[in-house]
Enzyme design. Sequence first.
Site, short mmCIF file in Angstrom:
data_model
loop_
_atom_site.label_atom_id
_atom_site.label_comp_id
_atom_site.label_asym_id
_atom_site.label_seq_id
_atom_site.Cartn_x
_atom_site.Cartn_y
_atom_site.Cartn_z
N HIS A 166 0.69 -1.24 0.02
CA HIS A 166 -0.09 0.12 -0.10
C HIS A 166 0.89 1.33 -0.04
O HIS A 166 2.09 1.18 0.24
CB HIS A 166 -0.96 0.15 1.25
CG HIS A 166 0.12 0.31 2.55
ND1 HIS A 166 0.31 -0.83 3.10
CD2 HIS A 166 0.29 1.30 3.27
CE1 HIS A 166 1.07 -0.71 4.29
NE2 HIS A 166 0.85 0.73 4.26
N HIS B 125 5.68 6.92 -0.85
CA HIS B 125 6.40 5.76 -1.20
C HIS B 125 5.47 4.69 -0.73
O HIS B 125 4.33 4.75 0.08
CB HIS B 125 7.71 5.72 -0.38
CG HIS B 125 7.40 5.52 1.18
ND1 HIS B 125 7.06 6.62 2.04
CD2 HIS B 125 7.64 4.48 1.74
CE1 HIS B 125 7.05 6.13 3.31
NE2 HIS B 125 7.15 4.71 3.05
#
Length: 189
Positions: free
Chosen positions: A37, A121
């Site tokens: 995720h 990120h």
Amino acid sequence: MIRLFVAIRPPAPIRSQLLALMGGVRGARWQSDDQIHLTLRFIGEVDRRVAEDIHAALEAVRHPRFEIALSGLGAFDRRGAPTALWAGVTPHDDLKALHKKVDQAISRAGLEPERRAYTPHITLARMSRGGGPVQPLIESAGGVSSAPFAVDDFRLYESSLGPDGATYDVLARYPLEPAHLRLQRSTPT
């Protein structure tokens, strides 16, 4: 008490591309497909009432759909020792704007705003002390990229810590607005 975070779930082809990069680094605890995720906001442990307030606040977030793409690999470190390997994404403008809206919603639900700078990120691995080296992987696969992929929603997750690591369960999904809705809203009446 439940442990929460808000994130974007990349589509299956992107997750497969990331999973193919994982391996060959001593001491790395690689993410599974279910764990991949892009965090918008870590919340932490809250009671059920606060979780319901967070959910209500997140339902009010409005943001247009957008696209991002994978862009490079890197590592976070503490005192020169790697703590996590990550895949970068680009562009950042929509992600940072959505992060800000999510953070403001969570603040309206009574929690402190995020104090750390937001660095978009996707975590690939968490590193054990003495793990690594990570530089060979970053050099060999660091140019990873992808075609742009759509971000259509964001999600509220519950994280449960267990002996085999964390498991993540989606508690709610919040759709982003189609671009035509954004245009209609900005049209004077």
